[in-house]
Write an enzyme that holds these catalytic residues in place. Structure first.
Site, PDB file in Angstrom:
ATOM      1  N   LYS A   1      26.606  32.991   2.880  1.00 46.83           N
ATOM      2  CA  LYS A   1      26.788  34.154   3.121  1.00 46.83           C
ATOM      3  C   LYS A   1      26.016  35.318   2.921  1.00 46.83           C
ATOM      4  O   LYS A   1      26.002  36.368   3.113  1.00 46.83           O
ATOM      5  CB  LYS A   1      28.550  34.363   2.863  1.00 46.83           C
ATOM      6  CG  LYS A   1      29.623  33.552   3.376  1.00 46.83           C
ATOM      7  CD  LYS A   1      30.795  34.019   2.721  1.00 46.83           C
ATOM      8  CE  LYS A   1      32.022  33.121   2.978  1.00 46.83           C
ATOM      9  NZ  LYS A   1      33.256  33.447   2.120  1.00 46.83           N
ATOM     10  N   GLY A   2      25.431  35.023   1.776  1.00 45.91           N
ATOM     11  CA  GLY A   2      24.683  36.073   0.883  1.00 45.91           C
ATOM     12  C   GLY A   2      23.758  36.593   1.785  1.00 45.91           C
ATOM     13  O   GLY A   2      23.385  37.837   1.502  1.00 45.91           O
TER      14      GLY A   2
ATOM     15  N   GLU B   1      16.713  34.646   3.072  1.00 45.40           N
ATOM     16  CA  GLU B   1      17.499  34.363   1.726  1.00 45.40           C
ATOM     17  C   GLU B   1      17.714  35.637   1.052  1.00 45.40           C
ATOM     18  O   GLU B   1      16.854  36.467   1.092  1.00 45.40           O
ATOM     19  CB  GLU B   1      16.840  33.187   0.961  1.00 45.40           C
ATOM     20  CG  GLU B   1      17.111  31.943   1.064  1.00 45.40           C
ATOM     21  CD  GLU B   1      18.491  31.353   0.557  1.00 45.40           C
ATOM     22  OE1 GLU B   1      19.467  32.036   0.513  1.00 45.40           O
ATOM     23  OE2 GLU B   1      18.479  30.171   0.363  1.00 45.40           O
ATOM     24  N   ASP B   2      18.788  35.882   0.503  1.00 50.05           N
ATOM     25  CA  ASP B   2      19.016  37.033  -0.220  1.00 50.05           C
ATOM     26  C   ASP B   2      18.329  36.905  -1.762  1.00 50.05           C
ATOM     27  O   ASP B   2      17.643  37.845  -2.174  1.00 50.05           O
ATOM     28  CB  ASP B   2      20.610  37.206  -0.614  1.00 50.05           C
ATOM     29  CG  ASP B   2      21.337  35.904  -1.168  1.00 50.05           C
ATOM     30  OD1 ASP B   2      20.672  34.851  -1.196  1.00 50.05           O
ATOM     31  OD2 ASP B   2      22.395  36.278  -1.473  1.00 50.05           O
TER      32      ASP B   2
ATOM     33  N   ASP C   1      16.006  31.106  -6.310  1.00 52.16           N
ATOM     34  CA  ASP C   1      16.332  30.908  -7.843  1.00 52.16           C
ATOM     35  C   ASP C   1      15.482  29.942  -8.075  1.00 52.16           C
ATOM     36  O   ASP C   1      14.194  29.800  -8.159  1.00 52.16           O
ATOM     37  CB  ASP C   1      17.538  30.580  -8.067  1.00 52.16           C
ATOM     38  CG  ASP C   1      18.189  30.783  -9.697  1.00 52.16           C
ATOM     39  OD1 ASP C   1      17.970  31.945  -9.993  1.00 52.16           O
ATOM     40  OD2 ASP C   1      18.118  29.465 -10.341  1.00 52.16           O
TER      41      ASP C   1
ATOM     42  N   PHE D   1      21.890  39.419 -13.618  1.00 50.10           N
ATOM     43  CA  PHE D   1      23.138  39.246 -13.176  1.00 50.10           C
ATOM     44  C   PHE D   1      23.211  40.239 -12.125  1.00 50.10           C
ATOM     45  O   PHE D   1      23.392  41.375 -12.463  1.00 50.10           O
ATOM     46  CB  PHE D   1      24.204  39.329 -14.199  1.00 50.10           C
ATOM     47  CG  PHE D   1      25.551  38.500 -13.328  1.00 50.10           C
ATOM     48  CD1 PHE D   1      25.703  37.277 -13.122  1.00 50.10           C
ATOM     49  CD2 PHE D   1      26.520  39.380 -13.157  1.00 50.10           C
ATOM     50  CE1 PHE D   1      26.898  36.923 -12.607  1.00 50.10           C
ATOM     51  CE2 PHE D   1      27.796  39.085 -12.704  1.00 50.10           C
ATOM     52  CZ  PHE D   1      28.057  37.873 -12.417  1.00 50.10           C
TER      53      PHE D   1
ATOM     54  N   ARG E   1      30.258  42.113  -2.088  1.00 47.29           N
ATOM     55  CA  ARG E   1      29.168  42.036  -1.318  1.00 47.29           C
ATOM     56  C   ARG E   1      28.802  43.173  -0.415  1.00 47.29           C
ATOM     57  O   ARG E   1      27.874  43.297   0.150  1.00 47.29           O
ATOM     58  CB  ARG E   1      29.671  40.879  -0.129  1.00 47.29           C
ATOM     59  CG  ARG E   1      29.627  39.596  -0.729  1.00 47.29           C
ATOM     60  CD  ARG E   1      30.023  38.597   0.436  1.00 47.29           C
ATOM     61  NE  ARG E   1      30.057  36.928  -0.072  1.00 47.29           N
ATOM     62  CZ  ARG E   1      29.323  36.164  -0.517  1.00 47.29           C
ATOM     63  NH1 ARG E   1      28.177  36.595  -0.427  1.00 47.29           N
ATOM     64  NH2 ARG E   1      29.791  34.858  -0.787  1.00 47.29           N
TER      65      ARG E   1
END
Length: 199
Positions: A50-51, A104-105, A108, A158, A171
């Protein structure tokens, strides 16, 4: 009468706005211009749910002068650093012979993205690129070519907001904040004040 209970208030944990709304708009517009220039015959943007949804919506609207189609992939959660995921929602569009940008948000380790790229390549796109708003390149395990990057972020940051969440909260924050991980783990609602919500 019984004494009224005193309301206990806690200090709001520190936060830093990493990208405010003007900064987000600037980066999205720059990425959109590059994508439009690279894909004059049109492009399919594939958002990873969902990101990436919030970023994808703004990116699609910012791309000018070419045809843009949208599709989505949804994946299961995976064990940290394993890269093992399941496809929960697959592509609806036929991407064979088309230009595709996987959106993609945040990237990583790259394990999940590498899996998704392999999955989409099996569909035979003419060209397959990646667009990531945020890139934690310090944590990369799998070497990846991410053609479109909004900003590199520290490996230990974070982040919340603009699609990024903790326990499905935050979100819809219109900015991206760097939060105190321990504070959020202790109280998932610790940063609700960031968008004026009452605790």
């Amino acid at each position: 009468p019984a004494p009224r209970a005193r309301r206990v208030t806690t200090a709001v944990p520190a936060r830093r706005v990493l990208l405010d709304q003007p900064a987000l708009r600037t980066r999205v517009d720059a990425l959109a211009a590059r994508i439009a220039a690279d894909h004059p015959d049109g492009v399919i943007l594939v958002g990873v749910l969902k990101g990436a949804l919030v970023f994808l919506a703004d990116l699609a609207r910012a791309i000018r002068g070419i045809d843009v189609q949208l599709d989505f992939l949804a994946i299961s959660r995976y064990a940290p650093d394993s890269g093992r995921v399941r496809i929960l929602q697959d592509l609806d569009l036929d991407v064979a012979g088309r230009d595709v940008v996987l959106v993609e948000d945040l990237v990583d380790t790259g394990l999940t993205l590498a899996y998704l790229l392999g999955h989409v390549r099996e569909r035979g796109p003419r060209r397959l690129d990646v667009c990531a708003l945020l890139d934690r390149v310090e944590r990369r395990i799998v070497p990846l070519d991410i053609r479109y990057v909004g900003i590199e972020v520290p490996g230990d940051a974070f982040l919340l907001g603009y699609g990024l969440h903790y326990a499905e909260r935050y979100r819809n924050l219109p900015v991206i904040v760097e939060a105190d991980r321990a504070a959020v783990l202790a109280d998932p609602d610790a940063y609700l004040d960031a968008y004026g919500a009452r605790r």
